[in-house]
Design a protein around this motif. Structure first.
Motif, PDB file in Angstrom:
ATOM      1  N   ASN A 154       0.868  -1.177   0.000  1.00 13.50           N
ATOM      2  CA  ASN A 154       0.000   0.000   0.000  1.00 13.50           C
ATOM      3  C   ASN A 154       0.908   1.230   0.000  1.00 13.50           C
ATOM      4  N   LEU A 155       1.412   1.555  -1.170  1.00  9.76           N
ATOM      5  CA  LEU A 155       2.445   2.578  -1.337  1.00  9.76           C
ATOM      6  C   LEU A 155       2.016   3.593  -2.388  1.00  9.76           C
ATOM      7  N   PRO A 156       2.598   4.794  -2.345  1.00  9.67           N
ATOM      8  CA  PRO A 156       2.380   5.742  -3.442  1.00  9.67           C
ATOM      9  C   PRO A 156       2.936   5.159  -4.745  1.00  9.67           C
ATOM     10  N   ASP A 157       2.463   5.669  -5.867  1.00 13.56           N
ATOM     11  CA  ASP A 157       2.834   5.124  -7.170  1.00 13.56           C
ATOM     12  C   ASP A 157       4.338   4.963  -7.372  1.00 13.56           C
ATOM     13  N   ASP A 158       5.116   5.996  -7.049  1.00 17.12           N
ATOM     14  CA  ASP A 158       6.552   5.922  -7.319  1.00 17.12           C
ATOM     15  C   ASP A 158       7.224   4.828  -6.486  1.00 17.12           C
ATOM     16  N   ALA A 159       6.850   4.708  -5.226  1.00 17.43           N
ATOM     17  CA  ALA A 159       7.440   3.680  -4.366  1.00 17.43           C
ATOM     18  C   ALA A 159       6.996   2.280  -4.790  1.00 17.43           C
ATOM     19  N   LEU A 160       5.723   2.131  -5.152  1.00 13.11           N
ATOM     20  CA  LEU A 160       5.235   0.829  -5.618  1.00 13.11           C
ATOM     21  C   LEU A 160       5.935   0.433  -6.908  1.00 13.11           C
ATOM     22  N   ALA A 161       6.081   1.352  -7.824  1.00 10.56           N
ATOM     23  CA  ALA A 161       6.769   1.050  -9.082  1.00 10.56           C
ATOM     24  C   ALA A 161       8.208   0.608  -8.836  1.00 10.56           C
ATOM     25  N   ARG A 162       8.904   1.273  -7.903  1.00  7.54           N
ATOM     26  CA  ARG A 162      10.284   0.852  -7.581  1.00  7.54           C
ATOM     27  C   ARG A 162      10.305  -0.587  -7.083  1.00  7.54           C
ATOM     28  N   GLU A 163       9.334  -0.963  -6.266  1.00  7.16           N
ATOM     29  CA  GLU A 163       9.288  -2.325  -5.709  1.00  7.16           C
ATOM     30  C   GLU A 163       8.967  -3.369  -6.773  1.00  7.16           C
ATOM     31  N   ILE A 164       7.884  -3.149  -7.512  1.00 11.20           N
ATOM     32  CA  ILE A 164       7.403  -4.217  -8.397  1.00 11.20           C
ATOM     33  C   ILE A 164       8.004  -4.178  -9.800  1.00 11.20           C
ATOM     34  N   HIS A 165       8.651  -3.089 -10.179  1.00  9.51           N
ATOM     35  CA  HIS A 165       9.304  -3.017 -11.474  1.00  9.51           C
ATOM     36  C   HIS A 165      10.824  -3.110 -11.340  1.00  9.51           C
TER      37      HIS A 165
END
Length: 172
Positions: free
Chosen positions: A59-70
């Motif tokens: 449950n992260l902001p877009d930029d942090a989630l993208a860093r994790e999953i991409h």
């Protein structure tokens, strides 16, 4: 923020099982597909399966989630049943030396009870050993689906540690 107490079990698998489980005997088409650069909205949809189990780590902001999953170590695969998403898993390959971690594993609620979890977990195990780590690890806790720990054990994972932790409750 409300905290919940849970017991976390870490499990490990050191090699591929000799015989993968048979394909579920259901009259439906099944496909497990690798997903590269998954759209954030689609990932968030798949991640909703964890609400009932208080999954909050993504449950992260877009930029942090993208860093994790991409990121370069992340591997995602989605199980499709008759074209609809029925489950998914996420691997972290290489963040820890010689180890791949099964970060998330889930069957969507409407597809439970069809034997798909063993099928999908077999795919996750094979994918987890693609880069030849010395171990594939997974953690589950007492807030996860009650079938999770028995399934991991049935598929060859062995518990190596247990610990009590406080985790945030899922809040909308």
């Amino acid at each position: 923020m409300k905290l919940l107490q849970t017991e976390v079990t870490q499990l490990v698998l050191h090699s591929l099982p000799k015989d993968p489980p048979p394909r579920p005997d259901i009259p439906r088409s099944l496909d497990v597909l690798k997903v590269r650069q998954i759209p954030l909205g689609y990932y968030r949809y798949l991640y909703t399966v964890g609400r009932a189990h208080h999954w909050t780590s993504r449950n992260l902001p877009d930029d942090a989630l993208a860093r994790e999953i991409h990121g370069p170590n992340t591997r995602l695969q989605v199980l499709y049943c008759d074209g609809g998403p029925a489950g998914w898993f996420e691997l972290d390959a290489g963040r820890a030396p010689k180890e791949t971690r099964l970060v998330h594993f889930a069957i969507m609620p409407e597809y439970r009870g069809l034997g798909l979890a063993r099928h999908l977990l077999a795919h996750a195990i094979i994918a987890g050993f693609e880069e030849q780590p010395s171990a594939l690890t997974v953690e589950t806790n007492t807030l996860d689906h009650p079938a999770a720990l028995p399934l991991y054990r049935k598929m060859g994972f062995r518990p190596v540690s247990r610990r009590l932790v406080s985790t945030p409750a899922y809040e909308e």
